[in-house]
Every structure is written in C-alpha cells, then in structure tokens.
Design a protein around this motif. Sequence first.
Motif, PDB file in Angstrom:
ATOM      1  N   GLN A  48       0.817  -1.230   0.000  1.00  0.00           N
ATOM      2  CA  GLN A  48       0.000   0.000   0.000  1.00  0.00           C
ATOM      3  C   GLN A  48       0.844   1.271   0.000  1.00  0.00           C
ATOM      4  O   GLN A  48       0.329   2.344   0.306  1.00  0.00           O
ATOM      5  CB  GLN A  48      -0.906   0.026   1.236  1.00  0.00           C
ATOM      6  N   GLY A  49       2.131   1.148  -0.246  1.00  0.00           N
ATOM      7  CA  GLY A  49       2.964   2.345  -0.304  1.00  0.00           C
ATOM      8  C   GLY A  49       3.379   2.902   1.037  1.00  0.00           C
ATOM      9  O   GLY A  49       3.796   4.067   1.112  1.00  0.00           O
ATOM     10  N   ALA A  50       3.322   2.105   2.078  1.00  0.00           N
ATOM     11  CA  ALA A  50       3.601   2.643   3.408  1.00  0.00           C
ATOM     12  C   ALA A  50       4.908   2.162   4.033  1.00  0.00           C
ATOM     13  O   ALA A  50       5.371   2.779   4.994  1.00  0.00           O
ATOM     14  CB  ALA A  50       2.450   2.294   4.355  1.00  0.00           C
ATOM     15  N   CYS A  51       5.521   1.094   3.507  1.00  0.00           N
ATOM     16  CA  CYS A  51       6.654   0.512   4.250  1.00  0.00           C
ATOM     17  C   CYS A  51       8.006   0.598   3.552  1.00  0.00           C
ATOM     18  O   CYS A  51       9.044   0.540   4.203  1.00  0.00           O
ATOM     19  CB  CYS A  51       6.359  -0.945   4.587  1.00  0.00           C
ATOM     20  N   GLY A  52       8.042   0.693   2.244  1.00  0.00           N
ATOM     21  CA  GLY A  52       9.311   0.799   1.521  1.00  0.00           C
ATOM     22  C   GLY A  52       9.984  -0.534   1.219  1.00  0.00           C
ATOM     23  O   GLY A  52      11.039  -0.553   0.576  1.00  0.00           O
ATOM     24  N   CYS A  54       9.365  -2.640  -0.898  1.00  0.00           N
ATOM     25  CA  CYS A  54       9.337  -2.935  -2.334  1.00  0.00           C
ATOM     26  C   CYS A  54      10.157  -1.954  -3.169  1.00  0.00           C
ATOM     27  O   CYS A  54      10.034  -1.933  -4.388  1.00  0.00           O
ATOM     28  CB  CYS A  54       7.891  -2.898  -2.816  1.00  0.00           C
ATOM     29  N   LEU A  64       8.359   3.092  -5.258  1.00  0.00           N
ATOM     30  CA  LEU A  64       7.703   1.997  -4.558  1.00  0.00           C
ATOM     31  C   LEU A  64       7.054   1.137  -5.630  1.00  0.00           C
ATOM     32  O   LEU A  64       6.089   1.559  -6.282  1.00  0.00           O
ATOM     33  CB  LEU A  64       6.663   2.545  -3.570  1.00  0.00           C
TER      34      LEU A  64
HETATM   35  S1  FES Z   1       5.500   0.290   0.290  1.00  0.00           S
HETATM   36 FE1  FES Z   1       5.074  -1.520   1.423  1.00  0.00          FE
HETATM   37  S2  FES Z   1       5.095  -3.081  -0.123  1.00  0.00           S
HETATM   38 FE2  FES Z   1       5.332  -1.252  -1.235  1.00  0.00          FE
END
Ligand code: FES
Length: 141
Positions: A48-52, A54, A64
């Motif tokens: 979801q773009g929250a953890c980095g 990826c 991301l």
């Molecule tokens: S930012 Fe969490 S998987 Fe892409």
Amino acid sequence: MTRIDTSVDVMLRVNGSARRLRLDTRVTLLDALRDELDLTGTKKGCDQGACGACTVLLDGKRVLSCLTLTAQCDGRDVTTIEGLAPDGRLHPVQEAFIRHDGFQCGYCTTGQIVSAVALLQEGRAGSDEEIREFMSGNLCR
Ligand code: FES
C-alpha cells in the motif's frame, strides 16, 4: 458477457537485461518482478505504499514498486536488489549491512539497501539528520 482484453506488451530493461512481458494493465511492477520475472529479492510488505520494502530504482530513481504499474515502465530501466550484485560481488552498501549487522528479521533489508544506494547517488548523505529524512520511507519494525 464479453470480456475485454486489458493486457499490454511491455519491454523493461531489468538489471541490464531486456525483458518482454505481456501483462494485464493493472499488474504492479512489484508483482511483475516477483511473479513474472522470478526476482523475489524485492519484498511485498504492506502493498500500500507505506513501508518501503518494495523499493526499486526506475531510471535510477527510487520508486515503490507496489504503487507503480508495470505498463508505466515500458522502455525504462529497473534495478532491483539482484542488480546491485550482478556478478556475485556485493555492492558496498550490501557489504556494510553485513559488516555492521544491519539485519533484524531481514524483510525490509532489500528495500533499505536499494534506498540507501539511491540516497548516496542523490548526494543526500551529508548528515545523520539528512540520512534519517531521506530514508524515512523505509520502515523497520
Ligand atoms: S510500500 Fe510496502 S510493499 Fe510497497
């Protein structure tokens, strides 16, 4: 009911090699790397773009991959963690992670390393504060 074909041909240059894919337009770069190209070093954390977790480089810039559609990457260069050690020789940032025991569970590590490599290339490692700011998108639990 008629099904509409939403697939598209995409040519990526991944870690220096041309790769052609035919994918649904909704497939993310993360899923294409992991599921189609078998490059599983890039991790799916939150999706979801929250953890980095990826993080990969797209034309040398951090993105991301869970928020990037593969179709947007046609004709572009993608560098994954595997591309940082193409001939088996570790990148200095990878060596530093090992030397300084930077791993915990390891899940975020590849995203952290790719992001750190980009940070150095961007010239944003001038101070601890700057590094914290520009690495803040990469979370470690
Ligand atoms: S930012 Fe969490 S998987 Fe892409």
